[in-house]
Design a protein around this motif. Sequence first.
Motif, PDB file in Angstrom:
ATOM      1  N   PHE A 247       0.866  -1.164   0.000  1.00 22.54           N
ATOM      2  CA  PHE A 247       0.000   0.000   0.000  1.00 22.54           C
ATOM      3  C   PHE A 247       0.903   1.213   0.000  1.00 22.54           C
ATOM      4  O   PHE A 247       2.070   1.092   0.348  1.00 22.54           O
ATOM      5  CB  PHE A 247      -0.901   0.008   1.234  1.00 22.54           C
ATOM      6  CG  PHE A 247      -1.996  -1.008   1.180  1.00 22.54           C
ATOM      7  CD1 PHE A 247      -2.959  -0.943   0.196  1.00 22.54           C
ATOM      8  CD2 PHE A 247      -2.036  -2.041   2.089  1.00 22.54           C
ATOM      9  CE1 PHE A 247      -3.965  -1.886   0.134  1.00 22.54           C
ATOM     10  CE2 PHE A 247      -3.047  -2.994   2.038  1.00 22.54           C
ATOM     11  CZ  PHE A 247      -4.006  -2.912   1.059  1.00 22.54           C
TER      12      PHE A 247
ATOM     13  N   ASN B 113      -1.638  -4.636  15.611  1.00 15.07           N
ATOM     14  CA  ASN B 113      -2.367  -3.864  14.619  1.00 15.07           C
ATOM     15  C   ASN B 113      -1.403  -3.351  13.551  1.00 15.07           C
ATOM     16  O   ASN B 113      -0.342  -2.847  13.880  1.00 15.07           O
ATOM     17  CB  ASN B 113      -3.085  -2.703  15.275  1.00 15.07           C
ATOM     18  CG  ASN B 113      -4.422  -3.132  15.778  1.00 15.07           C
ATOM     19  OD1 ASN B 113      -5.304  -3.440  14.992  1.00 15.07           O
ATOM     20  ND2 ASN B 113      -4.551  -3.209  17.081  1.00 15.07           N
ATOM     21  N   GLY B 114      -1.816  -3.516  12.313  1.00 15.88           N
ATOM     22  CA  GLY B 114      -0.969  -3.072  11.226  1.00 15.88           C
ATOM     23  C   GLY B 114       0.037  -4.107  10.779  1.00 15.88           C
ATOM     24  O   GLY B 114       0.839  -3.858   9.887  1.00 15.88           O
ATOM     25  N   ALA B 115      -0.001  -5.299  11.379  1.00 14.57           N
ATOM     26  CA  ALA B 115       0.970  -6.327  11.006  1.00 14.57           C
ATOM     27  C   ALA B 115       0.680  -6.901   9.624  1.00 14.57           C
ATOM     28  O   ALA B 115       1.552  -7.502   9.005  1.00 14.57           O
ATOM     29  CB  ALA B 115       0.981  -7.440  12.048  1.00 14.57           C
ATOM     30  N   GLY B 116      -0.544  -6.717   9.149  1.00 14.91           N
ATOM     31  CA  GLY B 116      -0.881  -7.216   7.817  1.00 14.91           C
ATOM     32  C   GLY B 116      -1.819  -8.401   7.822  1.00 14.91           C
ATOM     33  O   GLY B 116      -1.998  -9.056   6.791  1.00 14.91           O
ATOM     34  N   LYS B 117      -2.440  -8.683   8.949  1.00 16.61           N
ATOM     35  CA  LYS B 117      -3.330  -9.842   9.053  1.00 16.61           C
ATOM     36  C   LYS B 117      -4.555  -9.692   8.163  1.00 16.61           C
ATOM     37  O   LYS B 117      -4.859 -10.573   7.355  1.00 16.61           O
ATOM     38  CB  LYS B 117      -3.794 -10.024  10.515  1.00 16.61           C
ATOM     39  CG  LYS B 117      -2.676 -10.026  11.531  1.00 16.61           C
ATOM     40  CD  LYS B 117      -3.197 -10.228  12.935  1.00 16.61           C
ATOM     41  CE  LYS B 117      -4.077  -9.113  13.464  1.00 16.61           C
ATOM     42  NZ  LYS B 117      -3.381  -7.842  13.725  1.00 16.61           N
ATOM     43  N   SER B 118      -5.227  -8.575   8.321  1.00 16.74           N
ATOM     44  CA  SER B 118      -6.443  -8.379   7.520  1.00 16.74           C
ATOM     45  C   SER B 118      -6.108  -8.365   6.035  1.00 16.74           C
ATOM     46  O   SER B 118      -6.832  -8.936   5.218  1.00 16.74           O
ATOM     47  CB  SER B 118      -7.124  -7.068   7.899  1.00 16.74           C
ATOM     48  OG  SER B 118      -7.565  -7.107   9.224  1.00 16.74           O
ATOM     49  N   THR B 119      -5.005  -7.733   5.695  1.00 16.02           N
ATOM     50  CA  THR B 119      -4.621  -7.678   4.285  1.00 16.02           C
ATOM     51  C   THR B 119      -4.430  -9.083   3.717  1.00 16.02           C
ATOM     52  O   THR B 119      -4.950  -9.412   2.645  1.00 16.02           O
ATOM     53  CB  THR B 119      -3.323  -6.867   4.134  1.00 16.02           C
ATOM     54  OG1 THR B 119      -3.531  -5.570   4.686  1.00 16.02           O
ATOM     55  CG2 THR B 119      -2.923  -6.747   2.684  1.00 16.02           C
TER      56      THR B 119
ATOM     57  N   TYR C 181      -8.623  -8.366  -2.235  1.00 15.68           N
ATOM     58  CA  TYR C 181      -7.444  -7.732  -2.821  1.00 15.68           C
ATOM     59  C   TYR C 181      -6.742  -8.731  -3.723  1.00 15.68           C
ATOM     60  O   TYR C 181      -6.836  -9.931  -3.511  1.00 15.68           O
ATOM     61  CB  TYR C 181      -6.426  -7.315  -1.743  1.00 15.68           C
ATOM     62  CG  TYR C 181      -6.877  -6.263  -0.782  1.00 15.68           C
ATOM     63  CD1 TYR C 181      -7.879  -5.353  -1.096  1.00 15.68           C
ATOM     64  CD2 TYR C 181      -6.264  -6.163   0.461  1.00 15.68           C
ATOM     65  CE1 TYR C 181      -8.263  -4.381  -0.196  1.00 15.68           C
ATOM     66  CE2 TYR C 181      -6.648  -5.193   1.374  1.00 15.68           C
ATOM     67  CZ  TYR C 181      -7.651  -4.310   1.034  1.00 15.68           C
ATOM     68  OH  TYR C 181      -8.029  -3.348   1.932  1.00 15.68           O
TER      69      TYR C 181
HETATM   70  N1  LIG Z   1      -6.743  -0.188   1.924  1.00 13.80           N
HETATM   71  C1  LIG Z   1      -5.568   0.207   2.425  1.00 13.80           C
HETATM   72  N2  LIG Z   1      -4.940   1.295   1.922  1.00 13.80           N
HETATM   73  C2  LIG Z   1      -3.751   1.692   2.392  1.00 13.80           C
HETATM   74  N3  LIG Z   1      -3.091   1.086   3.382  1.00 13.80           N
HETATM   75  C3  LIG Z   1      -3.637  -0.006   3.931  1.00 13.80           C
HETATM   76  C4  LIG Z   1      -4.911  -0.492   3.494  1.00 13.80           C
HETATM   77  N4  LIG Z   1      -5.228  -1.584   4.223  1.00 13.80           N
HETATM   78  C5  LIG Z   1      -4.204  -1.770   5.077  1.00 13.80           C
HETATM   79  N5  LIG Z   1      -3.252  -0.818   4.909  1.00 13.80           N
HETATM   80  C6  LIG Z   1      -1.985  -0.732   5.634  1.00 13.80           C
HETATM   81  O1  LIG Z   1      -1.367  -1.988   5.575  1.00 13.80           O
HETATM   82  C7  LIG Z   1      -0.819  -2.342   6.829  1.00 13.80           C
HETATM   83  C8  LIG Z   1      -1.423  -3.634   7.307  1.00 13.80           C
HETATM   84  O2  LIG Z   1      -2.776  -3.423   7.642  1.00 13.80           O
HETATM   85  P1  LIG Z   1      -3.769  -4.572   8.092  1.00 13.80           P
HETATM   86  O3  LIG Z   1      -3.646  -5.733   7.184  1.00 13.80           O
HETATM   87  O4  LIG Z   1      -5.119  -3.979   8.238  1.00 13.80           O
HETATM   88  O5  LIG Z   1      -3.203  -4.945   9.532  1.00 13.80           O
HETATM   89  P2  LIG Z   1      -3.878  -5.794  10.694  1.00 13.80           P
HETATM   90  O6  LIG Z   1      -5.160  -6.378  10.198  1.00 13.80           O
HETATM   91  O7  LIG Z   1      -2.842  -6.808  11.019  1.00 13.80           O
HETATM   92  O8  LIG Z   1      -4.083  -4.843  11.815  1.00 13.80           O
HETATM   93  C9  LIG Z   1      -1.080  -1.164   7.746  1.00 13.80           C
HETATM   94  O9  LIG Z   1       0.087  -0.372   7.761  1.00 13.80           O
HETATM   95  C10 LIG Z   1      -2.215  -0.450   7.094  1.00 13.80           C
HETATM   96  O10 LIG Z   1      -2.135   0.934   7.364  1.00 13.80           O
END
Ligand SMILES: Nc1ncnc2c1ncn2[C@@H]1O[C@H](COP(=O)(O)OP(=O)(O)O)[C@@H](O)[C@H]1O
Lengths: 371, 557
Positions: free
Chosen positions: B57, B82-88, B97
């Motif tokens: 991103f 938080n922000g580790a990339g789990k949701s991504t 995605y």
């Molecule tokens: N749609 C998006 N656009 C820009 N940055 C994103 C987006 N989704 C996630 N990020 C960034 O990617 C990183 C991983 O996010 P995320 O996967 O949500 O982490 P987690 O779920 O582990 O808390 C974070 O730095 C977040 O800011």
Amino acid sequence: MSRSSFSSYRPPRLSLERRLTTPWWLSWVIPILSVALAMLVGAVIIASQGVNPWEAYRAMFEGAFGSGYGISETLVKAIPLMLAGLGVSVAFRMKLWNIGAEGQLWMGAWAAAGVGLFLYPAWNLPPWLAIFLMMLAAIVAGGLWGAIPGLLKGVLQVNEIITSLMLNYVAISWVLYFVDILWRDPGGLGFPNTAPLDKAIWLPKLTWIPLLPRGHRVHAGLLLAILAAVLLWFLLNRTKWGYEVRVIGENPDAARHAGMPIVRNIVLVMMLSGALAGLAGMAEMAGVAHRLQRGLSPNYGYTAILVAWLAKLNPFGVLLVAVLFGGLLVAGDQIQLTMNLPRSISDILQGLILFFVLGGEVFSRYRIRIR
Amino acid sequence: MGLVFVWRSSPFLVSCLPNPYQPQIDTHSLLNGTRMNAPSLQPSQIAVEMRDIVKRFPGVVANDHVTFLARRGEIHALLGENGAGKSTLMNILSGLYTPEEGKILINGREVIFHSPKDAIEAGVGMVHQHFRLVPTLTVVENVVLGLDDPKFRLNLENAKAQIRALSEQYGLKIDPDAFIWQLSVGEQQRVEIIKALYRGAQILILDEPTAVLTPQETEELFKTLRSMAEKGHTLIFISHKLDEVMAIADRVTVLRQGRVVATVNIEEVTKEKLAEMMVGRPVIFRIDKPTIVPGKEVLRVENLHVRNDKGLPALNGISFIVREHEIVGIAGVSGNGQAELAEALYGLRPIEEGRLYLYGREITHASTRDIIREGVAQIPEDRHKEGSLGNMSLSENLIMKNYRRKPVARGPLIDWHYVRQFARDLVKRFNIMAPSIQTKARLLSGGNLQKLILARELSSDPGLIIAMHPTQGLDVGATEAVRKQLIEERNKGAGILLISEDLDEVMQLSDRILVIYEGEIMGEVPADKADRNEIGLMMAGQRLSANHEQHTVNSVQ
Ligand SMILES: Nc1ncnc2c1ncn2[C@@H]1O[C@H](COP(=O)(O)OP(=O)(O)O)[C@@H](O)[C@H]1O
Ligand SMILES: [Mg+2]
């Protein structure tokens, strides 16, 4: 259900991805490219009229900026655009979409004309005081006219786009009622206008500006506009009130949590916006037309919206863009005379420029990905 | 099953950061471990294989060559800050995605997902952190929504029967005819799970599913997950809560800053070790909180009645007090009046009935501006929406509460020279990581943004702090910093009202705990005598037993 659909080939897709920051050079390159594209499309339209676009553009440029006379006329047209553009920009700063600059401008011109035509002779005022009172009247009238949509928005949450736009028609009809009937000049040979202002209370010409031809029409409204821009910049960037306006425009929720008076500021900003547009009307009336008349404003109030937007709401940017748009107006007259093209070409160019510049903004905020 | 490490060198190589090596992962070692002699797994036991996934991103590499494997019939936790990339990573697996690099295999077959629909077709379903249900439709309507299976005529009876069967099979109690808006958050989550199962999901991803549940509801959910795993489903459970992961997972994959730290069997690790893997350094779980006798009364709330945005009663006669040197925690499932309480106390919501006193002076109908001037600070629920100005500079963000007063203001003007000094001081004192005080607030990470808000709110030495979810979404380091800061303010004499959904946080920080349910206080317990179970029951609407009630009344009088 076929399982193959998710693994089969698909054509690449375009997607937009938000940029976190915009490189500095992009914020210059993109608008310039956008204007160039707008002119390219404009060229096609000009060519469709059987005129060589290159020649037309050259004639336009020559007309607006190629001579002392052209430049002076460009400045004359730029003055109301500057003032009204500043007014629009301050409202837009707070995300108040004031589309009513045109009506506020007319109301300002009307109030100033009232002072100049009737109060000045009746009270036997010294000219400088009369000019000052004309300005004050325009500020009050434009300000109050702007306050109406502001109050409706602030107190009743009525959409200000609709109300400010509708009030334009009310204002123009109101003023024309005076022009055509109540204040109509009996010795005016049937033309729909008031009697001229006494020469003593015209906005003085800026005769001291070098390089402009003798008899040019550039008036003190230009100084007013520059002064207004400086004051506006100072107000927004140096005062507590300006800070509040910027915070509310950026994030009204956060402003509420900081205890900022939102309703009051909505009304105040709309008043300031209207006051500046009203001043534009006064400047045009007392500096150029010297009377109230039909056609006083060739939609300056609407063009001012484009000016404010293209200037990214920066007060000094407004001055600059207003000159460009003033030039476009002059150029439109020019090519009508010399190239046998309709003057509406300049309206079309205005529209195209706005369209492409707004469209181009996307690229400064997003990047394109192909996947 | 043996312990599985990604790095073969030393067990917890997590302290060296940034990692100079790309983890060397091959499928075989991930599945079978390298230090055990267990019978090797058949490839057919792998349900999900994600290899070398890269997703960027703007400004971050959210997934940096992540390799992830999940077996059929296991509960696989995906752990990380938080922000580790789990949701991504899981959004990639569920087709939301598209990865820039890497490939995905489902049941051994390579797949490319262009949309969640493709993923569903391949048997992958996801329950998102924020539910995607239509409140005005019924359960069954939500479940069939978007399916083009019955092409023209809906056969809802058929769908209902299937929903009932699923709910029977997995212990997901739900009435198919109920409207979504009638359901509690826990029930809505069940609808989401049923929705995925109805679509034939064999692999189910749950993104932080317990964040919105009471402890009892969490237990229920875990039972369901276990029964699903027994029936051969693969469950991927995203979390940053260690206790839960220890309780439910068979295996854990830990992510840190977009990279895999390790995949381990749960029996082989402790909570402390997982925390260390997750954060990259040893973590202290307890924060020292000296015992202090509370001082004078700061805030008194008497019989407060407030309505919500829809005009319905949100608070039905709440009374409590907050004293100096005291943190009063308000526990409860979100949506039970907490937001309205915070707003009412801050002059942002009209008060229907009841009174508020600050230091004995009535402030029931005072404006936000006056309340700020009286020394009330607020850490708002939503840092972005309510707490900061994304496109304005740090210094402009830092003066939001004191711009009216000297020395920031000089008459009608703002003294920007002073402001720069002031901002530089705060950035240093609160350890805000930013290139400069001109940086725009939206470019800050969540933790730094929260520090910015704390800096602004605490810089005025407030007498009362209303803190709503102060650590929500923050990483462990930032959470620690924020909590320490709050305790320090309490030690210095501030009264703090802590409103949080995170029961652990409430229990750890508070001196007294009030539990709120449907706009009423179910009871009060001193934090040192607090029992999770008891609080959980109150969060679900049970009043505290009579002898405790007595205590509540006494302390308020
Ligand atoms: N749609 C998006 N656009 C820009 N940055 C994103 C987006 N989704 C996630 N990020 C960034 O990617 C990183 C991983 O996010 P995320 O996967 O949500 O982490 P987690 O779920 O582990 O808390 C974070 O730095 C977040 O800011
Ligand atoms: Mg997440």
